[in-house]
Design a protein around this motif. Structure first.
Motif, PDB file in Angstrom:
ATOM      1  N   GLN A   1       1.024  -1.204  -0.036  1.00  0.00           N
ATOM      2  CA  GLN A   1       0.091   0.190   0.050  1.00  0.00           C
ATOM      3  C   GLN A   1       0.896   1.234   0.003  1.00  0.00           C
TER       4      GLN A   1
ATOM      5  N   CYS B   1       6.319   2.979  -0.550  1.00  0.00           N
ATOM      6  CA  CYS B   1       5.749   1.733  -0.617  1.00  0.00           C
ATOM      7  C   CYS B   1       5.712   1.103   0.853  1.00  0.00           C
ATOM      8  N   LEU B   2       4.437   0.543   1.405  1.00  0.00           N
ATOM      9  CA  LEU B   2       4.464   0.036   2.566  1.00  0.00           C
ATOM     10  C   LEU B   2       4.150  -1.453   2.570  1.00  0.00           C
TER      11      LEU B   2
ATOM     12  N   GLU C   1       3.672  -5.404   3.833  1.00  0.00           N
ATOM     13  CA  GLU C   1       3.432  -5.969   5.126  1.00  0.00           C
ATOM     14  C   GLU C   1       3.005  -7.402   4.780  1.00  0.00           C
TER      15      GLU C   1
ATOM     16  N   ASP D   1       5.309   8.629   4.147  1.00  0.00           N
ATOM     17  CA  ASP D   1       6.072   9.274   3.292  1.00  0.00           C
ATOM     18  C   ASP D   1       5.596   9.023   1.732  1.00  0.00           C
ATOM     19  N   LYS D   2       4.375   8.548   1.376  1.00  0.00           N
ATOM     20  CA  LYS D   2       3.820   8.363   0.083  1.00  0.00           C
ATOM     21  C   LYS D   2       4.520   7.198  -0.583  1.00  0.00           C
TER      22      LYS D   2
ATOM     23  N   ASN E   1       2.388   4.386   1.581  1.00  0.00           N
ATOM     24  CA  ASN E   1       2.714   4.638   3.110  1.00  0.00           C
ATOM     25  C   ASN E   1       2.147   6.109   3.283  1.00  0.00           C
TER      26      ASN E   1
END
Length: 306
Positions: free
Chosen positions: A123, A131-132, A134, A128-129, A125
């Motif tokens: 998704q 990539c996150l 998980e 900080d815009k 993040n």
């Protein structure tokens, strides 16, 4: 379903037109429970099949959030309860509260065994815009997804598979498109489906992640969709789960769809490597015996299919 030996020959010929070096052979599937895969099943063999669930028309031009599915149910629908499923789809916004990319890697539940969910979610993040990425099971206990998914399912057994090595891209096609178009060229009217996993071992790749909010205004063209999506350049190694059908026999299929994850926090929807000279691909594939089309959209279009 062509033999593995025949497919290896066909794919090697096609890859050599798009890559400086390509070698395709029939090998024993590596143990996919080991690094870098860490999958919940050892292999991709045993009753291989492909499921195309929902579709892009449930996402665009405007989202239909009520479209939610469950991988355990899909396994039963494709007549393979307990299937090991890999592929590419959208996360359930009902579960996550937002829109996100799902990288499904699930050993679905069997009579006495609960599902083992090794999936990832990519998704944007909020901090900080970027990539996150998980592990799905770090936050959720279900096996749901939303809107659409392209899935390769098997018994998750060891066995013989097609190993594909391709280095140094010389042509315009990405790795998955090259495989698919090679199959289409060779087999013509007869659709051939294939799934599995591949690693981008060296280089970088163009990857997108859908934004957390669905578009409030209709996305009517590919340009609208690309302006809405968030694109990134991500670095190897990336572990990718492709689902490929050489051509659509009239079921409104998405003929290729690939999502990827990594162990360095990057992942999403694969488009193309961005380092053609240095890129190295290593993949393991199995042709599917059956194709299932689940909840096909009644109203359809071809926007946003790449």
């Amino acid at each position: 379903v062509p033999s593995l030996e025949e497919l290896a020959g066909v794919l090697q010929k096609g890859l050599k037109e798009n890559f400086a070096d390509a070698q395709v052979s029939v090998v024993d599937c590596p143990d996919l429970t080991q690094e870098p895969f860490n999958f919940p099943a050892k292999g991709i063999c045993g009753k291989p099949r492909i499921a195309d669930v929902g579709g892009v028309p449930y996402l665009i031009p405007l989202v239909q959030k009520e479209k939610v599915y469950d991988l355990n149910t899909v396994a039963k629908d494709i007549e393979l309860p307990g299937a090991f499923i890999l592929g590419a789809g959208a996360a359930s916004s009902k579960v996550l509260g937002i829109n996100a990319e799902l990288i499904p890697i699930v050993q679905t539940k069997r009579e006495k065994k609960p599902a083992v969910n090794g999936s990832y979610v990519a998704q944007i993040n909020p901090a900080d815009k970027g990539c996150l990425l998980e592990k799905y099971s770090s936050k959720y206990t279900d096996c749901e997804f939303g809107l659409l998914a392209n899935l390769y399912a098997s018994e998750g057994q060891p066995g013989k598979v097609i190993e594909v090595k391709a280095n140094g891209r010389t042509g315009e096609l990405n790795f998955v498109s090259c495989l698919r178009q090679t199959l289409e060229k060779h087999y013509g009217e007869k659709p051939v489906g294939m799934g599995g996993t591949f690693i981008i071992q060296k280089g970088k790749a163009k990857i997108h992640i859908m934004p957390p909010e669905f578009s409030a205004c209709p996305l009517n063209t590919d340009e609208d969709v690309n302006n809405w999506l968030k694109f990134f350049e991500m670095k190897a190694p990336l572990i990718c789960q492709p689902v490929i059908v050489s051509r659509d026999p009239g079921f409104d299929l998405r003929v290729e769809h690939t999502h990827c994850f990594s162990h360095h926090g990057e992942g999403g929807h694969y488009h193309q490597d961005t380092s053609p000279d240095s890129v190295e691909y290593l993949g393991y594939f199995q042709p599917a015996e059956l194709l299932f089309r689940i909840d096909r959209p009644r109203e359809t279009h071809l926007v946003g299919r790449d």
